[in-house]
Write a protein that holds these residues in place. Sequence first.
Motif, mmCIF file in Angstrom:
data_model
loop_
_atom_site.group_PDB
_atom_site.id
_atom_site.type_symbol
_atom_site.label_atom_id
_atom_site.label_comp_id
_atom_site.label_asym_id
_atom_site.label_seq_id
_atom_site.Cartn_x
_atom_site.Cartn_y
_atom_site.Cartn_z
ATOM 1 N N PRO A 224 0.806 -1.223 0.000
ATOM 2 C CA PRO A 224 0.000 0.000 0.000
ATOM 3 C C PRO A 224 0.841 1.275 0.000
ATOM 4 O O PRO A 224 0.420 2.297 -0.547
ATOM 5 C CB PRO A 224 -0.831 -0.108 1.282
ATOM 6 N N VAL A 225 2.025 1.213 0.602
ATOM 7 C CA VAL A 225 2.916 2.372 0.596
ATOM 8 C C VAL A 225 3.401 2.633 -0.827
ATOM 9 O O VAL A 225 3.444 3.779 -1.286
ATOM 10 C CB VAL A 225 4.115 2.152 1.542
ATOM 11 N N ARG A 226 3.733 1.533 -1.536
ATOM 12 C CA ARG A 226 4.164 1.673 -2.930
ATOM 13 C C ARG A 226 3.033 2.266 -3.768
ATOM 14 O O ARG A 226 3.263 3.122 -4.627
ATOM 15 C CB ARG A 226 4.576 0.307 -3.470
ATOM 16 N N GLU A 227 1.799 1.819 -3.517
ATOM 17 C CA GLU A 227 0.636 2.360 -4.236
ATOM 18 C C GLU A 227 0.467 3.851 -3.938
ATOM 19 O O GLU A 227 0.174 4.648 -4.840
ATOM 20 C CB GLU A 227 -0.626 1.599 -3.826
ATOM 21 N N ALA A 228 0.641 4.226 -2.680
ATOM 22 C CA ALA A 228 0.479 5.623 -2.284
ATOM 23 C C ALA A 228 1.525 6.505 -2.952
ATOM 24 O O ALA A 228 1.221 7.587 -3.472
ATOM 25 C CB ALA A 228 0.568 5.756 -0.762
ATOM 26 N N PHE A 229 2.782 6.054 -2.967
ATOM 27 C CA PHE A 229 3.833 6.848 -3.593
ATOM 28 C C PHE A 229 3.628 6.941 -5.109
ATOM 29 O O PHE A 229 3.919 7.974 -5.719
ATOM 30 C CB PHE A 229 5.213 6.270 -3.282
ATOM 31 N N ALA A 230 3.106 5.867 -5.712
ATOM 32 C CA ALA A 230 2.820 5.906 -7.142
ATOM 33 C C ALA A 230 1.748 6.948 -7.440
ATOM 34 O O ALA A 230 1.824 7.676 -8.441
ATOM 35 C CB ALA A 230 2.363 4.531 -7.622
ATOM 36 N N ARG A 231 0.767 7.045 -6.565
ATOM 37 C CA ARG A 231 -0.296 8.038 -6.741
ATOM 38 C C ARG A 231 0.248 9.451 -6.518
ATOM 39 O O ARG A 231 -0.082 10.381 -7.260
ATOM 40 C CB ARG A 231 -1.439 7.748 -5.774
ATOM 41 N N LEU A 232 1.084 9.613 -5.511
ATOM 42 C CA LEU A 232 1.706 10.924 -5.262
ATOM 43 C C LEU A 232 2.571 11.345 -6.445
ATOM 44 O O LEU A 232 2.589 12.515 -6.835
ATOM 45 C CB LEU A 232 2.545 10.861 -3.986
ATOM 46 N N PHE A 233 3.275 10.373 -7.027
ATOM 47 C CA PHE A 233 4.120 10.655 -8.189
ATOM 48 C C PHE A 233 3.268 11.054 -9.391
ATOM 49 O O PHE A 233 3.597 12.010 -10.109
ATOM 50 C CB PHE A 233 4.970 9.431 -8.518
ATOM 51 N N ALA A 234 2.166 10.331 -9.603
ATOM 52 C CA ALA A 234 1.273 10.628 -10.723
ATOM 53 C C ALA A 234 0.675 12.028 -10.589
ATOM 54 O O ALA A 234 0.420 12.706 -11.589
ATOM 55 C CB ALA A 234 0.162 9.584 -10.808
ATOM 56 N N ARG B 214 -13.632 16.294 -9.477
ATOM 57 C CA ARG B 214 -12.429 15.471 -9.529
ATOM 58 C C ARG B 214 -11.214 16.293 -9.943
ATOM 59 O O ARG B 214 -10.115 16.112 -9.413
ATOM 60 C CB ARG B 214 -12.629 14.290 -10.483
ATOM 61 N N MET B 215 -11.401 17.193 -10.906
ATOM 62 C CA MET B 215 -10.292 18.047 -11.337
ATOM 63 C C MET B 215 -9.836 18.952 -10.197
ATOM 64 O O MET B 215 -8.631 19.151 -9.988
ATOM 65 C CB MET B 215 -10.729 18.878 -12.543
ATOM 66 N N LEU B 216 -10.787 19.498 -9.449
ATOM 67 C CA LEU B 216 -10.448 20.366 -8.330
ATOM 68 C C LEU B 216 -9.774 19.587 -7.204
ATOM 69 O O LEU B 216 -8.880 20.107 -6.530
ATOM 70 C CB LEU B 216 -11.701 21.075 -7.810
ATOM 71 N N GLU B 217 -10.185 18.348 -7.001
ATOM 72 C CA GLU B 217 -9.561 17.521 -5.971
ATOM 73 C C GLU B 217 -8.082 17.317 -6.282
ATOM 74 O O GLU B 217 -7.218 17.460 -5.404
ATOM 75 C CB GLU B 217 -10.259 16.168 -5.874
ATOM 76 N N GLU B 218 -7.770 17.005 -7.534
ATOM 77 C CA GLU B 218 -6.377 16.811 -7.928
ATOM 78 C C GLU B 218 -5.584 18.110 -7.785
ATOM 79 O O GLU B 218 -4.443 18.121 -7.304
ATOM 80 C CB GLU B 218 -6.299 16.306 -9.371
ATOM 81 N N LEU B 219 -6.187 19.201 -8.218
ATOM 82 C CA LEU B 219 -5.511 20.489 -8.128
ATOM 83 C C LEU B 219 -5.254 20.880 -6.679
ATOM 84 O O LEU B 219 -4.173 21.349 -6.322
ATOM 85 C CB LEU B 219 -6.349 21.566 -8.816
ATOM 86 N N ASN B 220 -6.250 20.676 -5.828
ATOM 87 C CA ASN B 220 -6.094 21.033 -4.420
ATOM 88 C C ASN B 220 -5.075 20.148 -3.720
ATOM 89 O O ASN B 220 -4.435 20.575 -2.754
ATOM 90 C CB ASN B 220 -7.447 20.976 -3.707
ATOM 91 N N ASP B 221 -4.914 18.911 -4.190
ATOM 92 C CA ASP B 221 -3.856 18.061 -3.650
ATOM 93 C C ASP B 221 -2.491 18.702 -3.890
ATOM 94 O O ASP B 221 -1.598 18.638 -3.049
ATOM 95 C CB ASP B 221 -3.889 16.671 -4.293
#
Length: 232
Positions: A60-70, A160-167
Motif C-alpha cells: 500500500p505504501v508503494r501504491e500511495a507513492f505511485a499516486r503521489l508521483f502521478a 475530480r479536477m479540483l480535488e487533484e488540483l487542491n492536492d
Amino acid sequence: MNLSEDGSDKTPVERGRGDNSRGSKVYKILLERMRSGDLKPGTRMREDETARELGVSRTPVREAFARLFARGLVESAKGGWTVKELTRSQVMELYSLRAVLEGAAARFAAQNASPSDLAALGFASDAFSNVSGGAGARAKANMVFHEAIYEAAHNSYLSRMLEELNDSLALLPDTTFSVDGRTQAATLEHRAIVEGIEARDADKAEAAARRHIENAMQARLEMIFKKDLQEG
C-alpha cells in the motif's frame, strides 16, 4: 499512526481498492503531512521506513507513492522519494488554473444549487468569518467553504479536477492566511461569491471566485518574495 488491524486502538483499514483501501489511506496520511508542514519540499522518504512507521506492508505504501508521483507531488530519488518543490512559475501556473476551475465551480453553483446547498454555503461562509485559532484553522475553514461550492455545482468531473488540483496545494508551505489582512479580505471575497450564487447570477459568481483566487495568488507571491529576501 498505525494502520494495522490487530488492536482496537488502531485505525481499521480495508483491503482492496477505492477510498477505503490501505493504499488510499496511506496516500491521505502522507498528503495531510505535506499540508501540515511535517513533510516539507525536499524531504526524502523511503517505502520501507514509511511502511514500518504506519504498520502496513510495502504494497500500500508503494501504491500511495505511485499516486503521489502521478499527481506530481513527489519525485523519484535514489533509494526512495523526495517531496517535490514547486518553482515560482509552477506556483503561478497552479493558481492560474485554480482561478479558472474555481470560477467554473461558482458559475455552476449559481445555476444548479439547491436550497439545501445554499444553506450549507451560507453556513460555511459564516463559519470562516467566525473561526478562531491561527492561520491553519482559517485554511481548513476556507477549504470547507470551497467544498460547499463544489457540492453546489453538481458537476462530478469538475469536482475530480479540483480535488487533484487542491492536492497539489499541499506542496505550498504555510498558508496565505498568514499574510496580514488576507483573512479579512477573504471574508469579503467569500461573501461576494455567495451573493452571486444566491442571486443566480453566474457571471457575478464566476468573476468573484476568480478574483478570490487571483488575490490569493498575490498573497502567495508576497510570501515567496519575502522568503527569498530573508534567505538572500
